[in-house]
Design a protein around this motif. Structure first.
Motif, PDB file in Angstrom:
ATOM      1  N   UNK A 188       0.798  -1.218   0.000  1.00  0.00           N
ATOM      2  CA  UNK A 188       0.000   0.000   0.000  1.00  0.00           C
ATOM      3  C   UNK A 188       0.827   1.262   0.000  1.00  0.00           C
ATOM      4  N   UNK A 189       2.134   1.179   0.287  1.00  0.00           N
ATOM      5  CA  UNK A 189       2.975   2.363   0.345  1.00  0.00           C
ATOM      6  C   UNK A 189       2.954   3.179  -0.928  1.00  0.00           C
ATOM      7  N   UNK A 190       3.344   2.576  -2.040  1.00  0.00           N
ATOM      8  CA  UNK A 190       3.324   3.310  -3.311  1.00  0.00           C
ATOM      9  C   UNK A 190       1.942   3.806  -3.673  1.00  0.00           C
ATOM     10  N   UNK A 191       0.924   3.014  -3.350  1.00  0.00           N
ATOM     11  CA  UNK A 191      -0.447   3.413  -3.653  1.00  0.00           C
ATOM     12  C   UNK A 191      -0.826   4.668  -2.878  1.00  0.00           C
ATOM     13  N   UNK A 192      -0.456   4.704  -1.587  1.00  0.00           N
ATOM     14  CA  UNK A 192      -0.738   5.892  -0.768  1.00  0.00           C
ATOM     15  C   UNK A 192      -0.018   7.119  -1.305  1.00  0.00           C
ATOM     16  N   UNK A 193       1.199   6.914  -1.763  1.00  0.00           N
ATOM     17  CA  UNK A 193       1.949   8.031  -2.328  1.00  0.00           C
ATOM     18  C   UNK A 193       1.266   8.587  -3.569  1.00  0.00           C
ATOM     19  N   UNK A 194       0.732   7.674  -4.389  1.00  0.00           N
ATOM     20  CA  UNK A 194       0.024   8.111  -5.585  1.00  0.00           C
ATOM     21  C   UNK A 194      -1.228   8.905  -5.230  1.00  0.00           C
ATOM     22  N   UNK A 195      -1.935   8.425  -4.202  1.00  0.00           N
ATOM     23  CA  UNK A 195      -3.143   9.122  -3.753  1.00  0.00           C
ATOM     24  C   UNK A 195      -2.803  10.518  -3.256  1.00  0.00           C
ATOM     25  N   UNK A 196      -1.748  10.624  -2.445  1.00  0.00           N
ATOM     26  CA  UNK A 196      -1.335  11.924  -1.920  1.00  0.00           C
ATOM     27  C   UNK A 196      -0.899  12.862  -3.045  1.00  0.00           C
ATOM     28  N   UNK A 197      -0.205  12.285  -4.043  1.00  0.00           N
ATOM     29  CA  UNK A 197       0.239  13.093  -5.173  1.00  0.00           C
ATOM     30  C   UNK A 197      -0.948  13.629  -5.959  1.00  0.00           C
ATOM     31  N   UNK A 198      -1.974  12.784  -6.145  1.00  0.00           N
ATOM     32  CA  UNK A 198      -3.182  13.221  -6.837  1.00  0.00           C
ATOM     33  C   UNK A 198      -3.893  14.322  -6.057  1.00  0.00           C
ATOM     34  N   UNK A 199      -3.944  14.165  -4.723  1.00  0.00           N
ATOM     35  CA  UNK A 199      -4.583  15.186  -3.880  1.00  0.00           C
ATOM     36  C   UNK A 199      -3.843  16.510  -3.985  1.00  0.00           C
ATOM     37  N   UNK A 200      -2.496  16.405  -3.974  1.00  0.00           N
ATOM     38  CA  UNK A 200      -1.693  17.627  -4.041  1.00  0.00           C
ATOM     39  C   UNK A 200      -1.925  18.354  -5.365  1.00  0.00           C
ATOM     40  N   UNK A 201      -1.929  17.577  -6.472  1.00  0.00           N
ATOM     41  CA  UNK A 201      -2.173  18.177  -7.779  1.00  0.00           C
ATOM     42  C   UNK A 201      -3.562  18.785  -7.861  1.00  0.00           C
ATOM     43  N   UNK A 202      -4.539  18.100  -7.230  1.00  0.00           N
ATOM     44  CA  UNK A 202      -5.915  18.601  -7.245  1.00  0.00           C
ATOM     45  C   UNK A 202      -6.007  19.925  -6.497  1.00  0.00           C
ATOM     46  N   UNK A 203      -5.316  19.999  -5.336  1.00  0.00           N
ATOM     47  CA  UNK A 203      -5.328  21.241  -4.552  1.00  0.00           C
ATOM     48  C   UNK A 203      -4.658  22.378  -5.328  1.00  0.00           C
ATOM     49  N   UNK A 204      -3.555  22.046  -6.011  1.00  0.00           N
ATOM     50  CA  UNK A 204      -2.856  23.060  -6.798  1.00  0.00           C
ATOM     51  C   UNK A 204      -3.734  23.597  -7.920  1.00  0.00           C
ATOM     52  N   UNK A 205      -4.407  22.697  -8.620  1.00  0.00           N
ATOM     53  CA  UNK A 205      -5.304  23.106  -9.699  1.00  0.00           C
ATOM     54  C   UNK A 205      -6.458  23.942  -9.168  1.00  0.00           C
ATOM     55  N   UNK A 206      -6.959  23.570  -7.989  1.00  0.00           N
ATOM     56  CA  UNK A 206      -8.071  24.307  -7.397  1.00  0.00           C
ATOM     57  C   UNK A 206      -7.645  25.722  -7.036  1.00  0.00           C
ATOM     58  N   UNK A 207      -6.424  25.850  -6.488  1.00  0.00           N
ATOM     59  CA  UNK A 207      -5.914  27.175  -6.149  1.00  0.00           C
ATOM     60  C   UNK A 207      -5.748  28.030  -7.408  1.00  0.00           C
ATOM     61  N   UNK A 208      -5.210  27.421  -8.477  1.00  0.00           N
ATOM     62  CA  UNK A 208      -5.036  28.150  -9.729  1.00  0.00           C
ATOM     63  C   UNK A 208      -6.381  28.584 -10.298  1.00  0.00           C
ATOM     64  N   UNK A 209      -7.360  27.689 -10.210  1.00  0.00           N
ATOM     65  CA  UNK A 209      -8.696  28.002 -10.726  1.00  0.00           C
ATOM     66  C   UNK A 209      -9.311  29.166  -9.954  1.00  0.00           C
ATOM     67  N   UNK A 210      -9.158  29.135  -8.610  1.00  0.00           N
ATOM     68  CA  UNK A 210      -9.707  30.216  -7.786  1.00  0.00           C
ATOM     69  C   UNK A 210      -9.001  31.536  -8.070  1.00  0.00           C
ATOM     70  N   UNK A 211      -7.670  31.460  -8.283  1.00  0.00           N
ATOM     71  CA  UNK A 211      -6.909  32.681  -8.572  1.00  0.00           C
ATOM     72  C   UNK A 211      -7.365  33.308  -9.888  1.00  0.00           C
ATOM     73  N   UNK A 212      -7.569  32.472 -10.918  1.00  0.00           N
ATOM     74  CA  UNK A 212      -8.052  32.971 -12.199  1.00  0.00           C
ATOM     75  C   UNK A 212      -9.444  33.567 -12.071  1.00  0.00           C
ATOM     76  N   UNK A 213     -10.281  32.885 -11.297  1.00  0.00           N
ATOM     77  CA  UNK A 213     -11.645  33.350 -11.102  1.00  0.00           C
ATOM     78  C   UNK A 213     -11.668  34.693 -10.391  1.00  0.00           C
ATOM     79  N   UNK A 214     -10.798  34.837  -9.356  1.00  0.00           N
ATOM     80  CA  UNK A 214     -10.742  36.089  -8.608  1.00  0.00           C
ATOM     81  C   UNK A 214     -10.213  37.221  -9.481  1.00  0.00           C
ATOM     82  N   UNK A 215      -9.194  36.914 -10.310  1.00  0.00           N
ATOM     83  CA  UNK A 215      -8.630  37.940 -11.193  1.00  0.00           C
ATOM     84  C   UNK A 215      -9.673  38.427 -12.191  1.00  0.00           C
ATOM     85  N   UNK A 216     -10.437  37.490 -12.743  1.00  0.00           N
ATOM     86  CA  UNK A 216     -11.484  37.856 -13.683  1.00  0.00           C
ATOM     87  C   UNK A 216     -12.564  38.669 -12.997  1.00  0.00           C
TER      88      UNK A 216
END
Length: 295
Positions: free
Chosen positions: A48-76
């Motif tokens: 499960x180690x590598x699997x957990x790492x993949x899950x965390x990596x996906x969460x991190x990327x999702x959070x990053x994309x969400x922040x970028x989306x909010x920043x674009x939305x706020x700028x607009x």
């Protein structure tokens, strides 16, 4: 004496489970089972180690994309939010009276209705800009003044007679906004060749005494400033009202929290108490000598 085995049939064959029920054998089996379970759990964790790492990596990327989306939305939203909806600033003076009165009532919450009526801005002293169909952001400020306020446009291009006495006072809620307004008011489309200086008046990095000295030696066509600094300069008679004909109130601009200059309690109080509420300005407004313009 009867033996214990006498009760068993002669052909009795011990069941496998019973045969293993010897205490020592049971303990061995139990130990083996525990080892097998532990081995399985350990294997699950390892796998499960590598699997957990993949899950965390996906969460991190999702959070990053969400922040970028909010920043674009706020700028607009901020770029669009600099234009006030027609429901406020594009209304005719008869309706703007109610809006301004409601804002004054927030500042002077302890005043009675009769007292508020004494400081109310008359409809006749509010410029009618309801026919303006363009944007009310600063990019079109020169066009807005030229088409909606032709008298002001003419006066801005005239040579001032007295030091520290502008024909226009522009009230903005933030120092950066004041800087932008000052730059645009210096355009020759408005000042021509004879127009006076445009004062940039805010507290950031500039002492009050420096502004007082500047105003006393400078002929002005316009002064743009924050309400706090404008109020102090009016109070000490460094900023004069003898030539003042127009006050532009920058309602169209909104800060990061979507508030205009009258939505923020501190700046609203400064506007109505120290600038529009300054005795000479309030008198000029109520006498019809000074026009209030909502941008």
């Amino acid at each position: 004496m009867n033996r214990l085995g006498d009760d068993l049939d002669d052909d009795f064959v011990p069941d496998d489970l019973v045969a293993l029920s010897d205490p020592e054998d049971a303990g061995a089996v139990s130990g083996e089972c525990e080892e097998d379970v532990n081995a399985l759990l350990s294997a699950d964790e390892d796998s499960g180690g590598p699997s957990n790492q993949k899950v965390e990596e996906k969460k991190r990327k999702r959070r990053t994309k969400e922040k970028e989306r909010k920043a674009k939305k706020q700028k607009l939203a901020e770029s669009l939010g600099t234009i006030e909806p027609p429901s406020i600033v594009a209304q005719p003076p008869a309706m703007l009276v109610d809006y301004l009165s409601s804002m004054q009532a927030k500042t002077f919450a302890k005043m009675s209705g009769i007292e508020l009526a004494d400081i109310q801005i008359p409809e006749s002293s509010i410029a009618d800009t309801s026919l303006w169909n363009g944007s009310r952001n600063l990019d079109l400020l020169a066009d807005f003044i030229t088409k909606m306020l032709p008298t002001l446009r003419t006066r801005l291009a005239q040579r001032p007679k007295s030091n520290g006495a502008p024909t226009l006072v522009f009230i903005a809620g933030a120092a950066l906004r004041v800087a932008d307004v000052t730059r645009l008011l210096k355009d020759k489309k408005l000042r021509g060749e004879k127009g006076g200086e445009v004062a940039k008046l805010f507290a950031k990095h500039i002492k009050l005494e420096e502004h007082v000295t500047y105003l006393k030696r400078t002929k002005l066509s316009a002064a743009a400033g924050t309400p706090g600094r404008l109020g102090k300069l009016l109070e000490c008679d460094a900023l004069l009202t003898s030539a003042l004909t127009h006050i532009i109130l920058d309602i169209s601009y909104r800060d990061s929290k979507k508030r205009n200059v009258l939505d923020i309690p501190e700046t609203r109080d400064e506007v109505f108490k120290t600038v529009i509420g300054a005795p000479k300005i309030l008198q000029g407004i109520r006498q019809g000598k000074i026009q209030l313009v909502l941008l």
